[in-house]
Design an enzyme around this catalytic site. Structure first.
Site, PDB file in Angstrom:
ATOM      1  N   ALA A   1      40.082  41.185  42.407  1.00 45.74           N
ATOM      2  CA  ALA A   1      38.786  41.475  43.003  1.00 45.74           C
ATOM      3  C   ALA A   1      38.386  40.373  43.965  1.00 45.74           C
ATOM      4  O   ALA A   1      38.882  39.248  43.905  1.00 45.74           O
ATOM      5  CB  ALA A   1      37.724  41.640  41.913  1.00 45.74           C
TER       6      ALA A   1
ATOM      7  N   GLY B   1      34.380  34.219  46.660  1.00 52.21           N
ATOM      8  CA  GLY B   1      35.467  34.128  45.690  1.00 52.21           C
ATOM      9  C   GLY B   1      36.547  35.136  46.006  1.00 52.21           C
ATOM     10  O   GLY B   1      36.284  36.206  46.539  1.00 52.21           O
TER      11      GLY B   1
ATOM     12  N   ASP C   1      40.389  37.309  28.313  1.00 47.77           N
ATOM     13  CA  ASP C   1      40.822  36.508  29.462  1.00 47.77           C
ATOM     14  C   ASP C   1      39.949  35.257  29.594  1.00 47.77           C
ATOM     15  O   ASP C   1      39.473  34.934  30.670  1.00 47.77           O
ATOM     16  CB  ASP C   1      40.763  37.346  30.746  1.00 47.77           C
ATOM     17  CG  ASP C   1      41.596  36.731  31.874  1.00 47.77           C
ATOM     18  OD1 ASP C   1      42.507  35.945  31.584  1.00 47.77           O
ATOM     19  OD2 ASP C   1      41.306  37.025  33.047  1.00 47.77           O
TER      20      ASP C   1
END
Length: 574
Positions: free
Chosen positions: A22, A17, A133
């Protein structure tokens, strides 16, 4: 990076990912011999000490959340300049990918996914953690259909960084609540708004607000109404649409008060199949009406049976009374008959306190009275929804077949003052009403905070106070000297240090140079004011820059000519 071993334990295997803040790797915990996910904060964020501290603190808080619908956080650590989180490895897909492939999605699946996300938020909110979020990218669906909400650790840190990085927008504005877009007070209902947007996207394949840039989208969240999803996609059950519209109300007070309440609403939305096999929706209010109708019918049947029984008893009693009267009259006992109430047109009012309105109506009918519902009032003695006072009072002589007025309890008048500091003045009155309080005096004070921001309140948050009391507030006029946070420029190049100081609203002061054996030439080794301290904007900040390592002196024995080298004669710049 793929062969790196963190803390001598976590082996990075492959990148799975890549996000804005990040990078996520599949890894292996050599100690416990299991596969894991490792999220590593991007290097540009590691330079901000405040961001890193928030990242660490909130990730540790998230590590305490244990729930089937929350991605487990196993460890939080740092090695050198690498900040990382060790998490549960999810074998599945993000909801974002599923929406791209399947939307508009079947509403049954939407309800199932939404309930699982709400269950995760319920646990987080009870632990005083606001996700901030919620979006399809942070929702994972395992191969066996289990929903996993991720990124609790970064969520609050991201929001704090947004407030301290000027014009740099961090986060997903398409799912922001209006209060997030305005920078106002955020609570559990802000997560509920974001979940409502996710539900909207699952049902229609689109987010309700889009635009050319984040600012445009944020303004739409604040000012524009959401188009009902049924206008975009046919066949969405009305009750489910009402659920989405309530969750995405622009006003926090109009949304579900908690994730638990939203789960109950979704549970109450049931399917009914007609003879043609078409799915029809029965909404919560229909179910509630049917329940009340059935309860009323049962109460009426019980009251009718009671009246019949009472009438039979009354016939016997009247016969007995008639016999007694005849005997009393025959004995000349008129006074005794009067004392017994034989000729009275009144009787004592029954005690209806502590009963529901339905129960009070039935009991009053048994005694030959009717009921009138009065005001709803606060009561410390009776729970909400029960009769707390009545007129006439219990035992008071009341005309037979008269009316008794009952007042229903709104619950205890005792309460605890909520926090309004940091909110906008325009939002305070409605917010206080939700907790049963009134807005008192509003005092304007000179302060650098944005105009209309609440700076103080009286009484303070957490103070025990009867409801319907007034809360006084102090509000900024926005005319005070603005403070800024001193940036950390130590270790930066001179050019970058000057740029950073100016970006934060300060001026570059005197620049001195000195030898330094640990900092490369041209990089800052000292700043006048401590990083992260508050200082009036426009103040000049002096810095000291490295001229490199101090030259080593050459002795006369090491040279025949006695001439000095260039390195011996170099002096600090400036």
């Amino acid at each position: 990076m793929s062969s790196r071993l963190l803390s001598g334990r976590y082996e990075l295997l492959e990148k799975i990912g890549d996000g804005g803040m990040a990078v996520v790797y599949k890894g292996k915990d050599r100690l416990l011999n299991r596969f894991i996910a490792i999220k590593i904060l991007r290097p540009e964020f590691t330079k901000d000490a405040t961001f890193v501290e928030n990242f660490k603190r909130e990730s540790q808080a998230a590590a305490g959340l244990t729930h089937p619908n929350i991605v487990g956080v196993y460890d939080v650590g740092r090695e050198g300049n690498i900040n990382y989180i060790v998490m549960e490895l999810i074998e599945g897909r993000t909801l974002n990918d599923i929406i791209e492939d399947e939307a508009p999605m079947d509403y049954r699946k939407v309800i199932d996914i939404s309930k699982q996300v709400a269950s995760a938020l319920k646990v987080a909110h009870k632990n005083k953690i606001i996700h901030r979020d919620v979006k399809p990218h942070n929702i994972m669906i395992t191969n066996d259909g289990i929903v996993k909400l991720a990124d609790f650790g970064i969520a609050r840190a991201v929001n704090d960084a947004t407030l301290s990085t000027g014009s740099k927008i961090v986060g997903s504005v398409h799912y922001f609540s209006p209060e997030q877009a305005r920078g106002n007070y955020v609570d559990e209902r802000s997560d509920i708004y974001s979940l409502g947007i996710v539900m909207y996207e699952m049902l229609t394949g689109k987010v309700p607000f889009d635009g050319e840039n984040p600012v445009t989208v944020a303004l739409k969240h604040i000012n524009e109404e959401i188009t009902p999803p049924s206008e975009l996609v046919a066949g969405i059950p009305p009750a489910l649409e009402r659920c989405v519209m309530k969750a995405t109300s622009k006003y926090q007070t109009n949304r579900y008060s908690s994730a638990e309440e939203m789960i109950e609403e979704l549970d109450n939305i049931s399917f009914v199949t007609d003879v043609a096999g078409t799915s029809v929706f029965a909404s919560t209010d229909v179910i509630e009406k049917n329940r009340k109708r059935k309860a009323a019918e049962e109460a009426e049947e019980e009251a009718a049976a009671s009246r019949k029984k009472k009438k039979k008893k009354k016939g016997k009693r009247n016969a007995i009374i008639a016999a007694v009267i005849i005997l009393l009259l025959a004995a000349g006992g008129w006074f005794t008959a009067w004392k017994m109430g034989v000729f009275s047109s009144t009787k004592p009012a029954p005690d209806l306190r502590g009963l529901s309105i339905e129960e009070a109506t039935a009991k009053a009918a048994e005694e030959g009275f009717s009921i009138k519902q009065g005001k709803d009032i606060y009561s410390n003695d009776y729970p909400e929804g029960k009769v707390c006072t009545q007129d006439p009072e219990p035992g008071q002589e009341t005309p037979k077949e008269g009316t008794i007025t009952v007042h229903i309890s709104k619950g205890s008048k005792e309460g605890v003052v909520p926090n309004v500091v940091g909110m906008k003045q325009e939002d305070v009155e409605e917010y206080l009403k939700e907790y049963g309080y009134l807005l008192g005096n509003v005092k304007m004070v000179t302060d650098p905070a944005e105009e209309g921001t609440v700076l103080a309140q009286d009484p303070e948050r957490g103070t025990p106070l009867d409801k319907e009391s007034k809360i006084n507030i102090e509000v900024s006029d926005g005319k005070g000297t603005e403070k800024g946070t001193v940036p950390s420029v130590t270790g930066l190049s001179l050019e970058d240090a000057k740029k950073r100081i100016k970006e934060e609203g300060f001026r570059v002061g005197r620049v001195d140079y000195d030898w330094d054996n640990s900092i490369d030439k041209g990089y800052v080794i000292y700043q006048q004011y401590q990083a992260n301290s508050l200082l009036d904007k426009g103040t000049s900040i002096d810095i000291q820059v490295s001229s490199g390592p101090e030259p080593v002196p050459v002795t006369p024995e090491e040279t025949d000519t006695g001439e000095q080298t260039e390195e011996q004669t170099e002096t600090p710049e400036g």
